[in-house]
Design a protein around this motif. Structure first.
Motif, PDB file in Angstrom:
ATOM      1  N   SER A 128      46.461  41.767  29.823  1.00 33.26           N
ATOM      2  CA  SER A 128      45.993  41.394  31.165  1.00 33.26           C
ATOM      3  C   SER A 128      47.146  40.858  32.019  1.00 33.26           C
ATOM      4  CB  SER A 128      44.961  40.279  31.080  1.00 33.26           C
ATOM      5  OG  SER A 128      43.814  40.713  30.416  1.00 33.26           O
TER       6      SER A 128
ATOM      7  N   SER B 157      36.942  35.648  28.940  1.00 34.47           N
ATOM      8  CA  SER B 157      36.691  34.366  28.266  1.00 34.47           C
ATOM      9  C   SER B 157      36.951  33.174  29.181  1.00 34.47           C
ATOM     10  CB  SER B 157      37.577  34.258  27.026  1.00 34.47           C
ATOM     11  OG  SER B 157      38.938  34.284  27.406  1.00 34.47           O
TER      12      SER B 157
ATOM     13  N   CYS C 100      36.499  33.406  32.551  1.00 36.65           N
ATOM     14  CA  CYS C 100      35.863  33.717  33.829  1.00 36.65           C
ATOM     15  C   CYS C 100      34.749  32.733  34.171  1.00 36.65           C
ATOM     16  CB  CYS C 100      35.233  35.109  33.792  1.00 36.65           C
ATOM     17  SG  CYS C 100      36.441  36.414  33.752  1.00 36.65           S
TER      18      CYS C 100
ATOM     19  N   THR D 263      33.304  33.474  37.288  1.00 38.05           N
ATOM     20  CA  THR D 263      32.701  34.235  38.385  1.00 38.05           C
ATOM     21  C   THR D 263      31.174  34.307  38.272  1.00 38.05           C
ATOM     22  OG1 THR D 263      34.685  35.509  38.656  1.00 38.05           O
ATOM     23  CG2 THR D 263      32.685  36.489  39.530  1.00 38.05           C
TER      24      THR D 263
ATOM     25  N   ASP E 221      37.913  45.965  30.724  1.00 34.30           N
ATOM     26  CA  ASP E 221      38.691  44.736  30.933  1.00 34.30           C
ATOM     27  C   ASP E 221      37.904  43.458  30.694  1.00 34.30           C
ATOM     28  OD1 ASP E 221      40.474  42.821  31.757  1.00 34.30           O
ATOM     29  OD2 ASP E 221      40.221  43.235  33.890  1.00 34.30           O
TER      30      ASP E 221
ATOM     31  N   TYR F 107      45.996  28.802  28.107  1.00 31.63           N
ATOM     32  CA  TYR F 107      45.460  30.072  28.624  1.00 31.63           C
ATOM     33  C   TYR F 107      44.550  29.729  29.795  1.00 31.63           C
ATOM     34  CZ  TYR F 107      42.974  34.569  28.693  1.00 31.63           C
ATOM     35  OH  TYR F 107      42.427  35.771  29.071  1.00 31.63           O
TER      36      TYR F 107
ATOM     37  N   ALA G 283      42.021  32.856  38.578  1.00 31.50           N
ATOM     38  CA  ALA G 283      41.357  32.197  39.717  1.00 31.50           C
ATOM     39  C   ALA G 283      41.051  30.747  39.356  1.00 31.50           C
ATOM     40  CB  ALA G 283      40.095  32.954  40.100  1.00 31.50           C
TER      41      ALA G 283
ATOM     42  N   GLU H 216      37.211  30.392  40.246  1.00 25.53           N
ATOM     43  CA  GLU H 216      36.380  31.312  39.458  1.00 25.53           C
ATOM     44  C   GLU H 216      36.937  31.486  38.059  1.00 25.53           C
ATOM     45  OE1 GLU H 216      35.189  34.968  41.405  1.00 25.53           O
ATOM     46  OE2 GLU H 216      35.190  33.974  43.357  1.00 25.53           O
TER      47      GLU H 216
HETATM   48  P1  XMP Z   1      39.624  37.779  28.387  1.00 29.24           P
HETATM   49  O1  XMP Z   1      38.227  37.862  27.839  1.00 29.24           O
HETATM   50  O2  XMP Z   1      40.592  38.572  27.600  1.00 29.24           O
HETATM   51  O3  XMP Z   1      39.536  38.444  29.849  1.00 29.24           O
HETATM   52  O4  XMP Z   1      40.025  36.356  28.568  1.00 29.24           O
HETATM   53  C1  XMP Z   1      40.664  38.672  30.625  1.00 29.24           C
HETATM   54  C2  XMP Z   1      40.269  39.280  31.951  1.00 29.24           C
HETATM   55  O5  XMP Z   1      39.531  38.339  32.745  1.00 29.24           O
HETATM   56  C3  XMP Z   1      39.736  38.595  34.126  1.00 29.24           C
HETATM   57  N1  XMP Z   1      40.178  37.355  34.752  1.00 29.24           N
HETATM   58  C4  XMP Z   1      39.367  36.524  35.444  1.00 29.24           C
HETATM   59  N2  XMP Z   1      38.071  36.641  35.778  1.00 29.24           N
HETATM   60  N3  XMP Z   1      38.176  34.536  36.854  1.00 29.24           N
HETATM   61  C5  XMP Z   1      37.463  35.623  36.488  1.00 29.24           C
HETATM   62  O6  XMP Z   1      36.277  35.716  36.807  1.00 29.24           O
HETATM   63  C6  XMP Z   1      39.493  34.343  36.554  1.00 29.24           C
HETATM   64  O7  XMP Z   1      40.085  33.329  36.885  1.00 29.24           O
HETATM   65  C7  XMP Z   1      40.124  35.406  35.820  1.00 29.24           C
HETATM   66  N4  XMP Z   1      41.391  35.582  35.384  1.00 29.24           N
HETATM   67  C8  XMP Z   1      41.388  36.776  34.740  1.00 29.24           C
HETATM   68  C9  XMP Z   1      40.780  39.679  34.222  1.00 29.24           C
HETATM   69  O8  XMP Z   1      40.112  40.877  34.488  1.00 29.24           O
HETATM   70  C10 XMP Z   1      41.419  39.652  32.842  1.00 29.24           C
HETATM   71  O9  XMP Z   1      42.017  40.881  32.493  1.00 29.24           O
END
Ligand code: XMP
Length: 425
Positions: free
Chosen positions: A45, A251, A253, A255, A290, A337, A341, A364
């Motif tokens: 990511s 993990s 997120c 949102t 993703d 980690y 957002a 988010e």
């Molecule tokens: P994992 O599950 O590997 O997911 O931690 C990584 C993906 O999460 C997304 N991403 C976010 N989504 N708020 C969100 O809602 C965030 O702050 C955020 N940062 C990353 C992104 O698609 C990433 O690849």
């Protein structure tokens, strides 16, 4: 109003299919984007605690690709790309070689000096052991029978190279920053990943159409979560090289919790696949599933659902090669980690890039810690072994045949039975 139904990883199981080869022979070669093949269908990511040049370099040496995050100035992102493009291919550059007789203190001193996480010990020409940096400063694990080496032997990493024999690397971009796009292209980036939380937006679509028209490298768009987003993009922008699908499953997120909007990764893949199949483009325009992967089984389910690769931050965030800070809590080592957002990431964005656009003004994402896992080499080796086993159960011999595999809805009783049970542990 018809209420839709969402399906996510725990709702389904992989239906065992007729295997025509042994799991160790499963070919994991897949497509990251229209013109870029990867040998391992797991990519990193674009997050500021996950992918900068060191992780992208290690992944390319192992046969996959990293997406450099955009939470930095254009100059810095360009430098990250150049560092990967100008590095030697061999994975063994990340490993220090030492003689068995050399005192451990001397070897670990040399490891620290070179910023290298693992050393291999030789007795004559035979490998006799391995030292892996385990965490902060003076901590090292020493192992005589090295699982890392046997795993490496097992899947023989093939570096991911461009036509000129240089390692491949991708970079995240905003759809509204043409200066960055140009600079990255000039630096030799292999693919651009439009990195927007909700890319199904008319302004983003028209900007993406312009970027795709004016650039010669593969452009992947995301994130989207529905069939109609794929159809809209393909009717308005010509030459998109891939979609990044799933909204709110990550993990870190927030949102879904904060806004109520959610497109679980597995459902998003199924919807995007349906759209692509209608257009006869499934497999030609790759889908990156993703976020939300907790284990190899989740990744295998996304691949069977129709994805070409899985993008993860969480499963790689504990690696030595990530930029996340290491911390010790109660004798255990962790790495930081955080969501892109999250408060910390948003603050860094404005501090580092004065051209960045103001965001929606809400957080988010969350910030936290994940266990430190040592070199990404062993993480990837484990993922490869696990994925081959999972696809083997599905009766698949490669990614395309996995798309013909089957998923079954399971009940909550089934989910309970699938776990270890009736045991005192
Ligand atoms: P994992 O599950 O590997 O997911 O931690 C990584 C993906 O999460 C997304 N991403 C976010 N989504 N708020 C969100 O809602 C965030 O702050 C955020 N940062 C990353 C992104 O698609 C990433 O690849």
């Amino acid at each position: 109003m018809k209420i839709r139904e969402y399906i996510t990883f725990d709702d389904v199981a992989i239906v065992p299919g007729k295997a025509v080869i042994e799991p160790s022979d499963v070919d994991l070669t897949s497509k990251f984007s229209k013109n870029i093949e990867v040998y391992i269908p797991v990519v990193s990511s674009p997050m500021d605690t996950v992918t900068e040049w060191r992780l992208a370099l290690a992944l390319a040496r192992l046969g996959s690709i990293g997406v450099i995050h955009r939470n930095m100035s254009i100059e810095n992102q360009v430098l990250n790309i150049k560092l990967v493009k100008s590095s030697p291919q061999s994975v063994w550059f990340e490993v220090l070689k030492a003689r068995e007789e050399e005192p451990i203190e001397s070897i670990t001193f040399r490891m620290d000096e070179a910023g290298i996480g693992s050393a291999i010990l030789f007795s004559g020409s035979l490998v006799s052991g391995i030292i892996v940096k385990s965490g902060l400063d003076q901590d090292y694990w020493y192992s005589k029978a090295s699982s890392l080496i046997s795993l490496l032997r097992e899947y023989k990493p093939t570096p991911l190279l461009d036509e000129d024999g240089r390692l491949r690397v991708a970079a995240a971009i905003s759809p509204f920053d043409e200066r960055r796009v140009k600079a990255l292209e000039e630096a030799g980036v292999d693919a651009l990943v439009v990195d927007v939380a909700h890319a199904h937006n008319v302004n983003v679509i028209s900007s993406v159409a312009r970027i795709v028209k004016n650039t010669s490298v593969d452009v992947i768009v995301g994130n989207i979560g529905t069939k109609s987003a794929v159809l809209d993009y393909l009717s308005k922008a010509d030459g998109i090289a891939g979609f990044r699908v799933g909204i709110g499953s990550g993990s870190i997120c927030l949102t879904a919790e904060v806004t109520g909007a959610f497109a679980p990764t597995l459902t998003a893949v199924l919807e995007a696949r349906e759209a692509l199949e209608e257009l006869g483009a499934h497999g030609k325009i790759p889908l990156i599933a993703d976020g939300g992967f907790r284990n190899v089984g989740d990744i295998a389910k996304a691949l069977i659902a129709g994805a070409s690769t899985a993008m993860t931050g969480r499963l790689l965030a504990g690696a030595e090669e990530t930029p996340g800070t290491k911390v010790r809590v109660g004798g255990k080592v962790y790495k930081q980690y955080r969501g892109m957002a999250s408060k910390g990431s948003i603050e860094r964005r404005y501090a580092e890039d004065r051209y960045s656009k103001p965001s929606k003004g809400i957080e988010e994402g969350i910030e936290g810690l994940v266990p430190y896992r040592g070199s990404v080499i062993s993480i990837v080796a484990e993922l490869v072994a696990g994925l081959k086993a999972a696809l083997g159960y599905a009766g698949a011999w490669n990614i395309e045949s996995a798309w013909r595999g089957e998923l079954a809805r399971i009940t909550s009783a089934g989910r309970e039975e699938a776990k270890p049970h009736d045991m005192i542990i």
